[in-house]
Design an enzyme around this catalytic site. Structure first.
Site, short mmCIF file in Angstrom:
data_model
loop_
_atom_site.label_atom_id
_atom_site.label_comp_id
_atom_site.label_asym_id
_atom_site.label_seq_id
_atom_site.Cartn_x
_atom_site.Cartn_y
_atom_site.Cartn_z
N ILE A 1 0.85 -1.20 0.00
CA ILE A 1 0.00 0.00 0.00
C ILE A 1 0.88 1.25 0.00
O ILE A 1 0.61 2.22 -0.71
CB ILE A 1 -0.96 0.01 1.22
CG1 ILE A 1 -1.88 -1.21 1.17
CG2 ILE A 1 -1.78 1.29 1.25
CD1 ILE A 1 -2.68 -1.46 2.44
N THR B 1 -4.53 5.04 7.40
CA THR B 1 -5.48 4.12 6.74
C THR B 1 -5.12 2.68 7.08
O THR B 1 -5.61 1.75 6.44
CB THR B 1 -5.41 4.29 5.19
OG1 THR B 1 -4.03 4.14 4.80
CG2 THR B 1 -5.94 5.62 4.73
N ALA B 2 -4.25 2.48 8.09
CA ALA B 2 -3.77 1.12 8.40
C ALA B 2 -4.65 0.49 9.49
O ALA B 2 -5.66 -0.15 9.18
CB ALA B 2 -2.31 1.19 8.80
N ARG B 3 -4.28 0.68 10.73
CA ARG B 3 -5.11 0.24 11.85
C ARG B 3 -5.02 1.32 12.93
O ARG B 3 -3.93 1.85 13.22
CB ARG B 3 -4.62 -1.09 12.43
CG ARG B 3 -4.96 -2.32 11.61
CD ARG B 3 -6.47 -2.60 11.56
NE ARG B 3 -6.79 -3.80 10.80
CZ ARG B 3 -7.07 -3.81 9.50
NH1 ARG B 3 -7.08 -2.70 8.80
NH2 ARG B 3 -7.36 -4.96 8.89
N ASP C 1 -9.00 6.92 8.63
CA ASP C 1 -9.97 5.94 8.11
C ASP C 1 -10.15 4.80 9.12
O ASP C 1 -11.00 3.95 8.94
CB ASP C 1 -9.47 5.38 6.76
CG ASP C 1 -10.50 4.51 6.07
OD1 ASP C 1 -11.70 4.87 6.11
OD2 ASP C 1 -10.13 3.46 5.52
N GLU D 1 -13.00 0.48 16.69
CA GLU D 1 -14.07 0.64 15.71
C GLU D 1 -15.29 -0.17 16.14
O GLU D 1 -15.12 -1.28 16.65
CB GLU D 1 -13.58 0.15 14.34
CG GLU D 1 -12.52 1.05 13.79
CD GLU D 1 -11.92 0.54 12.49
OE1 GLU D 1 -12.50 -0.35 11.85
OE2 GLU D 1 -10.85 1.05 12.12
N HIS E 1 -13.61 3.56 7.94
CA HIS E 1 -12.87 2.38 7.48
C HIS E 1 -13.36 1.92 6.10
O HIS E 1 -13.94 0.84 5.94
CB HIS E 1 -12.95 1.23 8.50
CG HIS E 1 -11.85 0.22 8.32
ND1 HIS E 1 -11.36 -0.55 9.35
CD2 HIS E 1 -11.13 -0.16 7.22
CE1 HIS E 1 -10.40 -1.34 8.90
NE2 HIS E 1 -10.26 -1.11 7.60
O1 LIG Z 1 -8.66 -2.99 6.36
C1 LIG Z 1 -8.65 -3.67 5.37
C2 LIG Z 1 -7.83 -4.84 5.19
O2 LIG Z 1 -7.15 -5.25 6.15
O3 LIG Z 1 -7.84 -5.42 4.10
#
Ligand SMILES: O=CC(=O)O
Length: 338
Positions: free
Chosen positions: A165, A242-244, A268, A273, A291
């Protein structure tokens, strides 16, 4: 010879046909509702005896909770493969799977472009503070108090984690004129945009105008960015995740935002969550997405097809296509743990 059984845990939205075509080689079972307790009871009652491979969705955690040591120990003894739909597999504890001889697959690659697009979108929106612009317009006050934004051109983008990514983001950000640096434990083998490697984390953070996070969540990376690291960013820097969520200490992030240290933030993902820290919700300089990194028809289909392909490969060849890094190269040894 009895046919092997494959179990779908959760629901498939886009590769239903591909999943059903597995009925040519296996019995197919599904769990779409229930609770952790009811699923464990069904395991105990032998309802899923004979299941060799499990297709597991991200949202199935709402039924079973995490695949932790306790849950893995309750799986039918026939289970040999766990195929997870998601690049991130922090919902699964790999060690107990390895100890039971269960190989785990995830969906790297399939998620790269869609997630990088959301990261780029958050970077641009955070730089322009579009949340203020849109809410002001919808309130009937046109631009309202919208401050001038910033251009990405010439800004230093720090990519924390130059994997699939991160690389997809680097090529996008390069097209927007950003100057690229990255931090990994080791220098990356694949770096097509020519991002500069910065080995020291503190030095790396201190150079970022924009920081984008692309680390998996593990015990090592949980709260990788705490108050000290966040304050180590330049004043006015932009932070995108956008990861965790739990890679950042969310409470520390709110504190640092309230202290006026960061320019803006785009998120995100969140620590718990779907719960969002009140301190984030109320801020106008924060762009918040629910997310949606991989939330496109094309990417969802690609991910689901890859999981089905993993199940198929497991059933027909005894091998996974995209085994998790912790187990890569050790598959035969792990299978001997059975
Ligand atoms: O958050 C999305 C994934 O881990 O693919």
């Amino acid at each position: 010879m009895p046919r092997p059984t494959a179990l779908l845990l959760g629901t498939i939205g886009h590769a239903r046909k591909e999943w059903e075509s597995l009925s040519e080689i296996a019995e197919l079972k599904e769990i779409t509702t229930g609770t952790r307790e009811s699923v464990i009871q069904d395991f105990k009652d032998g309802k899923y005896d004979g299941v060799v491979a499990i297709y597991r969705t991200y949202d199935s955690a709402q039924i079973t909770g995490r695949f932790d040591k306790d849950f893995v120990s309750q799986l039918p003894s026939s289970v040999r493969f766990l195929c997870h739909n998601g690049a991130g597999y922090d919902q699964i504890d790999i060690e107990p799977c390895t100890a039971r001889g269960i190989l785990v697959a995830h969906t790297p690659g399939a998620v790269n472009n869609a997630t990088a697009n959301i990261a780029m979108m958050l970077i641009l929106q955070a730089l322009r503070k579009t949340y203020i612009a849109e809410t002001s317009l919808r309130k009937g006050t046109w631009r309202g108090q919208l401050p001038l934004g910033h251009d990405p051109d010439g800004k230093v983008l720090g990519i924390l984690g130059l994997g699939g990514i991160g690389v997809a983001l680097s090529t996008r950000a390069k097209a927007f004129g950003m100057s690229l640096i990255y931090h990994n434990r080791r220098e990356a083998a694949h770096n097509p945009a020519g991002a500069e490697y910065v080995a020291d984390l503190a030095q790396f953070l201190g150079r970022c105008d924009v920081l984008s996070i692309h680390l998996p969540l593990t015990e090592v990376t949980r709260h990788y960015l705490g108050k000290k690291e966040l304050l180590g960013l330049k004043k006015g820097a932009v932070l995108v995740n956008t990861a965790r969520g739990a890679v950042i200490d969310e409470a520390a992030l709110v504190e640092v935002l309230e202290a006026g240290h960061l320019g803006s933030v785009g998120l995100d993902v969140y620590e718990e969550e779907p719960k969002i820290h009140e301190g984030l919700i109320k801020r106008e300089d924060v762009v918040l997405f629910p997310h949606i990194g991989t939330f496109t028809i094309e990417t969802q289909k690609k991910m689901e097809v890859l999981v089905v392909d993993n199940v198929c490969s497991a059933l027909t060849r005894g091998k996974l296509l995209t085994v998790v890094p912790e187990q890569k190269g050790k598959e035969a040894e792990i299978q001997e743990n059975r």
